[in-house]
Design a protein around this motif. Structure first.
Motif, PDB file in Angstrom:
ATOM      1  N   ALA A  31      12.411  19.044  -8.831  1.00  0.00           N
ATOM      2  CA  ALA A  31      11.265  18.223  -9.351  1.00  0.00           C
ATOM      3  C   ALA A  31      11.887  16.883  -9.817  1.00  0.00           C
ATOM      4  N   TYR A  32      13.036  16.788 -10.581  1.00  0.00           N
ATOM      5  CA  TYR A  32      13.530  15.871 -11.013  1.00  0.00           C
ATOM      6  C   TYR A  32      14.201  14.977  -9.880  1.00  0.00           C
ATOM      7  N   ARG A  33      14.792  15.427  -8.859  1.00  0.00           N
ATOM      8  CA  ARG A  33      15.172  14.563  -7.714  1.00  0.00           C
ATOM      9  C   ARG A  33      14.182  14.314  -6.845  1.00  0.00           C
ATOM     10  N   THR A  34      12.835  15.155  -6.563  1.00  0.00           N
ATOM     11  CA  THR A  34      11.922  14.552  -6.170  1.00  0.00           C
ATOM     12  C   THR A  34      11.395  13.251  -6.607  1.00  0.00           C
ATOM     13  N   LEU A  35      11.470  13.377  -7.899  1.00  0.00           N
ATOM     14  CA  LEU A  35      10.633  12.003  -8.703  1.00  0.00           C
ATOM     15  C   LEU A  35      11.633  10.891  -8.694  1.00  0.00           C
ATOM     16  N   GLU A  36      12.930  11.239  -8.326  1.00  0.00           N
ATOM     17  CA  GLU A  36      14.009  10.062  -8.260  1.00  0.00           C
ATOM     18  C   GLU A  36      13.742   9.471  -6.828  1.00  0.00           C
ATOM     19  N   PHE A  37      13.417  10.583  -5.690  1.00  0.00           N
ATOM     20  CA  PHE A  37      13.472   9.981  -4.504  1.00  0.00           C
ATOM     21  C   PHE A  37      12.189   9.194  -4.225  1.00  0.00           C
ATOM     22  N   VAL A  38      11.039   9.471  -4.841  1.00  0.00           N
ATOM     23  CA  VAL A  38       9.907   8.765  -4.731  1.00  0.00           C
ATOM     24  C   VAL A  38       9.913   7.423  -5.351  1.00  0.00           C
ATOM     25  N   ALA A  39      10.501   7.299  -6.806  1.00  0.00           N
ATOM     26  CA  ALA A  39      10.845   6.269  -7.463  1.00  0.00           C
ATOM     27  C   ALA A  39      11.586   5.254  -6.372  1.00  0.00           C
ATOM     28  N   LEU A  40      12.533   5.862  -5.790  1.00  0.00           N
ATOM     29  CA  LEU A  40      13.490   4.795  -5.100  1.00  0.00           C
ATOM     30  C   LEU A  40      12.887   4.487  -3.852  1.00  0.00           C
ATOM     31  N   LEU A  41      11.982   5.189  -3.316  1.00  0.00           N
ATOM     32  CA  LEU A  41      10.968   4.709  -2.112  1.00  0.00           C
ATOM     33  C   LEU A  41      10.186   3.702  -2.592  1.00  0.00           C
TER      34      LEU A  41
ATOM     35  N   LEU B 229       0.895  -1.159  -0.010  1.00  0.00           N
ATOM     36  CA  LEU B 229      -0.248  -0.093   0.022  1.00  0.00           C
ATOM     37  C   LEU B 229       0.827   1.181   0.190  1.00  0.00           C
ATOM     38  N   ALA B 230       1.784   1.349   0.812  1.00  0.00           N
ATOM     39  CA  ALA B 230       2.645   2.540   0.803  1.00  0.00           C
ATOM     40  C   ALA B 230       3.379   2.839  -0.623  1.00  0.00           C
ATOM     41  N   ALA B 231       3.946   1.468  -0.919  1.00  0.00           N
ATOM     42  CA  ALA B 231       4.592   1.772  -2.502  1.00  0.00           C
ATOM     43  C   ALA B 231       3.627   2.126  -3.472  1.00  0.00           C
ATOM     44  N   ALA B 232       2.449   1.525  -3.310  1.00  0.00           N
ATOM     45  CA  ALA B 232       1.318   2.067  -4.452  1.00  0.00           C
ATOM     46  C   ALA B 232       1.062   3.606  -4.191  1.00  0.00           C
ATOM     47  N   VAL B 233       1.095   4.186  -2.962  1.00  0.00           N
ATOM     48  CA  VAL B 233       0.743   5.458  -2.777  1.00  0.00           C
ATOM     49  C   VAL B 233       1.983   6.358  -3.157  1.00  0.00           C
ATOM     50  N   CYS B 234       3.227   5.614  -3.165  1.00  0.00           N
ATOM     51  CA  CYS B 234       4.277   6.544  -3.667  1.00  0.00           C
ATOM     52  C   CYS B 234       4.467   6.629  -5.191  1.00  0.00           C
ATOM     53  N   GLY B 235       3.847   5.428  -5.729  1.00  0.00           N
ATOM     54  CA  GLY B 235       3.720   5.475  -7.068  1.00  0.00           C
ATOM     55  C   GLY B 235       2.621   6.401  -7.813  1.00  0.00           C
ATOM     56  N   MET B 236       1.515   6.373  -7.105  1.00  0.00           N
ATOM     57  CA  MET B 236       0.537   7.547  -7.343  1.00  0.00           C
ATOM     58  C   MET B 236       1.020   8.906  -7.303  1.00  0.00           C
ATOM     59  N   VAL B 237       1.816   9.258  -6.277  1.00  0.00           N
ATOM     60  CA  VAL B 237       2.265  10.497  -5.992  1.00  0.00           C
ATOM     61  C   VAL B 237       3.194  10.940  -6.946  1.00  0.00           C
TER      62      VAL B 237
ATOM     63  N   VAL C 125      10.455   1.633  -5.205  1.00  0.00           N
ATOM     64  CA  VAL C 125      10.892   0.454  -5.371  1.00  0.00           C
ATOM     65  C   VAL C 125      11.428  -0.427  -3.796  1.00  0.00           C
ATOM     66  N   SER C 126      11.910   0.565  -3.024  1.00  0.00           N
ATOM     67  CA  SER C 126      12.471  -0.193  -1.701  1.00  0.00           C
ATOM     68  C   SER C 126      11.299  -0.603  -1.048  1.00  0.00           C
ATOM     69  N   LEU C 127      10.099  -0.005  -1.057  1.00  0.00           N
ATOM     70  CA  LEU C 127       8.923  -0.666  -0.336  1.00  0.00           C
ATOM     71  C   LEU C 127       8.480  -1.779  -1.033  1.00  0.00           C
ATOM     72  N   LEU C 128       8.573  -1.911  -2.233  1.00  0.00           N
ATOM     73  CA  LEU C 128       8.076  -2.934  -3.092  1.00  0.00           C
ATOM     74  C   LEU C 128       8.885  -4.327  -2.638  1.00  0.00           C
ATOM     75  N   ALA C 129      10.387  -4.096  -2.583  1.00  0.00           N
ATOM     76  CA  ALA C 129      11.297  -4.837  -2.254  1.00  0.00           C
ATOM     77  C   ALA C 129      10.998  -5.453  -0.926  1.00  0.00           C
ATOM     78  N   LEU C 130      10.748  -4.604   0.034  1.00  0.00           N
ATOM     79  CA  LEU C 130      10.279  -4.996   1.613  1.00  0.00           C
ATOM     80  C   LEU C 130       9.072  -6.015   1.137  1.00  0.00           C
ATOM     81  N   ALA C 131       8.063  -5.451   0.570  1.00  0.00           N
ATOM     82  CA  ALA C 131       6.613  -6.202   0.590  1.00  0.00           C
ATOM     83  C   ALA C 131       7.102  -7.802   0.028  1.00  0.00           C
ATOM     84  N   LEU C 132       8.002  -7.637  -0.951  1.00  0.00           N
ATOM     85  CA  LEU C 132       8.410  -9.010  -1.637  1.00  0.00           C
ATOM     86  C   LEU C 132       9.206 -10.120  -0.842  1.00  0.00           C
TER      87      LEU C 132
END
Length: 170
Positions: free
Chosen positions: A90-100, A63-71, A102-109
């Motif tokens: 803006a570019y760095r914010t997108l990088e951070f959100v994408a990294l977050l 859920l947290a990863a999905a929220v990050c993806g939606m944001v 991916v990290s949350l999806l890795a934790l879920a997996l």
């Protein structure tokens, strides 16, 4: 039905995307893609909310990863539509959100994988134990005895075997 609605939505989106490509509107095509990404991520958030009700860590990470993806998708769409300026921040914010994300999806997996591993270990344990007494059963005896038996045969040593059967309980 939901399946039919998704099919109509997908075909309509592909037609819209094709039209934008045919008329040479790169911004229109990108807008279609980002709108679909945002809607897809919204569906993932709704799915995450639905599954998070079970309360396991995997579902909460998803859920947290999905929220990050939606944001991230919404932020990308806002930049593309010039609601927000495209800056280094803006570019760095997108990088951070994408990294977050991916990290949350890795934790879920990882959590899901660990749960499956524990379930497999439990199933293997239960397959070798009597459910009433929790003693080893015939299958466990054969698994333990097989290497001993083959060693005795290979070295031509005598080996006796007994297998007690407790069939009467009354």
């Amino acid at each position: 039905s939901v399946k039919r609605l998704v099919q109509i939505f997908s075909v309509g989106g592909l037609a819209w995307l094709g039209y934008c490509i045919v008329i040479g509107s790169e911004q229109g095509a990108a807008l279609v893609v980002f709108i679909f990404m945002t809607l897809f991520m919204l569906c993932m958030v709704l799915l995450g909310v639905r599954t998070a009700r079970r309360g396991t860590a995997s579902e909460r990470f998803f859920l947290a990863a999905a929220v990050c993806g939606m944001v991230g998708a919404g932020f990308s769409t806002a930049v593309l539509m010039n609601f927000l300026p495209f800056t280094s921040l803006a570019y760095r914010t997108l990088e951070f959100v994408a990294l977050l994300e991916v990290s949350l999806l890795a934790l879920a997996l990882g959590h899901q994988s660990r749960q499956q591993q524990l379930a497999r270990i439990h199933a293997e344990h239960m397959a070798c134990r009597d459910p009433l007494t929790d003693l080893y059963n015939r299958r466990a005896f054969l698994e333990f005895a097989r290497p001993i038996w083959s060693t005795a045969q290979r070295k031509h040593r005598p080996l006796g075997k007994t297998y007690p059967g407790y069939k009467t309980f009354g």
